[in-house]
Design an enzyme around this catalytic site. Structure first.
Site, short mmCIF file in Angstrom:
data_model
loop_
_atom_site.label_atom_id
_atom_site.label_comp_id
_atom_site.label_asym_id
_atom_site.label_seq_id
_atom_site.Cartn_x
_atom_site.Cartn_y
_atom_site.Cartn_z
N HIS A 165 0.88 -1.19 0.00
CA HIS A 165 0.00 0.00 0.00
C HIS A 165 0.91 1.23 0.00
CE1 HIS A 165 -3.45 2.45 0.51
NE2 HIS A 165 -3.76 2.23 1.78
N HIS A 191 -2.59 -0.63 -11.10
CA HIS A 191 -3.46 -0.25 -9.99
C HIS A 191 -4.65 -1.21 -9.93
CE1 HIS A 191 -6.28 2.09 -7.52
NE2 HIS A 191 -5.18 2.54 -6.96
N ASP A 225 2.66 6.60 -7.46
CA ASP A 225 4.02 6.53 -6.91
C ASP A 225 5.11 6.71 -7.97
OD1 ASP A 225 2.93 5.88 -4.41
OD2 ASP A 225 2.83 3.76 -4.94
C1 MLT Z 1 -4.40 4.82 -2.78
O1 MLT Z 1 -4.32 5.98 -3.16
O2 MLT Z 1 -4.86 4.50 -1.68
C2 MLT Z 1 -3.82 3.78 -3.65
O3 MLT Z 1 -3.96 4.09 -4.98
C3 MLT Z 1 -4.27 2.40 -3.30
C4 MLT Z 1 -5.69 2.06 -3.62
O4 MLT Z 1 -6.45 2.86 -4.12
O5 MLT Z 1 -6.06 0.89 -3.36
#
Ligand code: MLT
Length: 389
Positions: A229, A270, A325
């Site tokens: 995460h 993602h 990221d």
């Molecule tokens: C987030 O911003 O929390 C990440 O992209 C992870 C997600 O959306 O699962």
């Protein structure tokens, strides 16, 4: 059920194949702060990040809490209110001073949030959420300074906007002049991401047992800490550094080498998105504007060009595009925040706002005097033979 009542709409058919899949795609509730779509990425109360990217951070906090952008008068009053709430009890700094420096900055944050609760909770979800959002910059800046041994925490300045105050409290020597604006952008882009990302889900689940905002956010930050995460942003910068070139041909050769030796490519793909993450797109534009000659930014930009076609060669990969990221660590490095161990802490600094707003929405849910019920999903027994005589 009366004859006129229509049956509830079926949203999702659950089969055995869905068990033990991390609840992926299961609709389990509603979210009023933000939505994530495979095509658009995240929107905050209907606004795209392209539309919000130049706003003051305080306006976007207001949006998540009030579900509309503030008028100029509301914005002014809200900024003053947040500034008024931003000081933290010196006992928190004393306790932080006693923490082992080898602890990860996220472990310090997990502890720090509980300390904020011990020294300042009111028990009212809305009030505590506001206090926590206001105090998180003071806490995170103190974690940076105390853990790095840069000196005592620097107190907040009420005359500065949220992001400039944070940069002031960090007190980074030799930072690039654009650092405060990068922090503002980073904050806005990372604040919220629907209801189902792990940290938000965990924070709301803990709050559903009526734990206070601080304990719930601390649990949420423990979820964010994991490398699958929030800690992925730290690992992503290590990956960009390991490429060692910014020329697209060299970068392509290096990526193919990494993949053929069983290594991983970080910053791409993602769970929900099926396009380039708008949070990545906005950060690339910032990098190309402010750091066009920085080697790491150039490497990240070359990866953006080279990696998707390579990943598309594998038909199993549903999203080969850059995520949030992909370039964030390269930008932070270029601006003067060079230690990737702190990048998840910065993610947490920002995500606290979205999670706190969602906790308030669930604890003060319209028509439910006591908020939404305690989270209690069902697990099917496995490998447990009956042992009755
Ligand atoms: C987030 O911003 O929390 C990440 O992209 C992870 C997600 O959306 O699962």
């Amino acid at each position: 059920m009366s004859e006129t009542t229509t049956a509830p709409k079926v949203l999702f058919e659950i089969t055995e194949a869905h068990l033990n899949t991390g609840l992926r795609g299961f609709p389990i509730g509603t979210c009023r702060t933000s939505a994530v779509s495979p095509e658009l990425g995240v929107t905050y109360v209907g606004w795209t990040l392209e539309q919000l990217q130049n706003h003051p951070a305080e306006d976007v906090i207001y949006l998540l809490l009030h579900k509309e952008l503030p008028t100029p008068e509301q914005a002014k009053a809200f900024k003053a209110d947040l500034a008024r709430r931003s000081a933290i009890d010196p006992a928190v700094f004393d306790a932080l001073r006693a923490l082992p420096p080898q602890g990860h900055p996220m472990e310090w944050l997990i502890v720090g949030l509980v300390l904020l609760g011990m020294t300042g909770k009111t028990g009212d979800y809305h009030e505590d959420a506001l206090n926590c959002i206001a105090r998180i910059s003071t806490l995170v800046a103190a974690i940076y300074r105390l853990r790095e041994g840069w000196g005592d925490p620097i107190g907040p300045r009420h005359d500065l906007p949220f992001h400039e105050n944070f940069a002031h409290m960090l007190g980074i020597e030799g930072a690039h002049p654009v650092l405060p604006d990068l922090l503002r952008l980073f904050y806005i882009l990372h604040m919220d991401h629907g209801g189902g990302n792990l940290s938000t889900f965990v924070g709301k689940a803990v709050a559903s047992g009526k734990a206070d905002v601080y304990a719930s956010l601390s649990a949420a930050m423990a979820a964010l800490y994991g490398p699958r995460h929030g800690r992925a942003n730290q690992e992503c910068l290590e990956f960009v550094k390991s490429i060692g070139a910014s020329d697209p041909d060299k970068v392509e050769r290096r990526v193919r080498e990494i993949l053929s030796s069983g290594g991983l490519v970080y910053g791409f793909g993602h769970a929900v998105l099926r396009q380039e993450d708008p949070r990545a797109k906005i950060q690339y534009a910032f990098g190309e504007k402010h750091f066009p000659d920085h080697e790491l930014v150039k490497t990240a930009v070359a990866l953006r060009q080279v990696v998707p076609p390579i990943l598309k060669e594998n038909p199993k990969i549903q999203n080969p595009y850059p995520n949030v990221d992909a370039v964030s660590g390269s930008l932070l490095t270029a601006a003067g925040l060079t230690d990737p161990e702190y990048y998840t802490l910065l993610f947490g600094w920002s995500r606290v706002a979205g999670i706190a707003a969602q906790i308030v929405d669930e604890r003060h849910y319209p028509g439910k005097k006591d908020g939404l019920p305690i989270y209690r999903p069902k697990y099917i027994a496995e490998g447990q033979p009956a042992r009755r005589p």
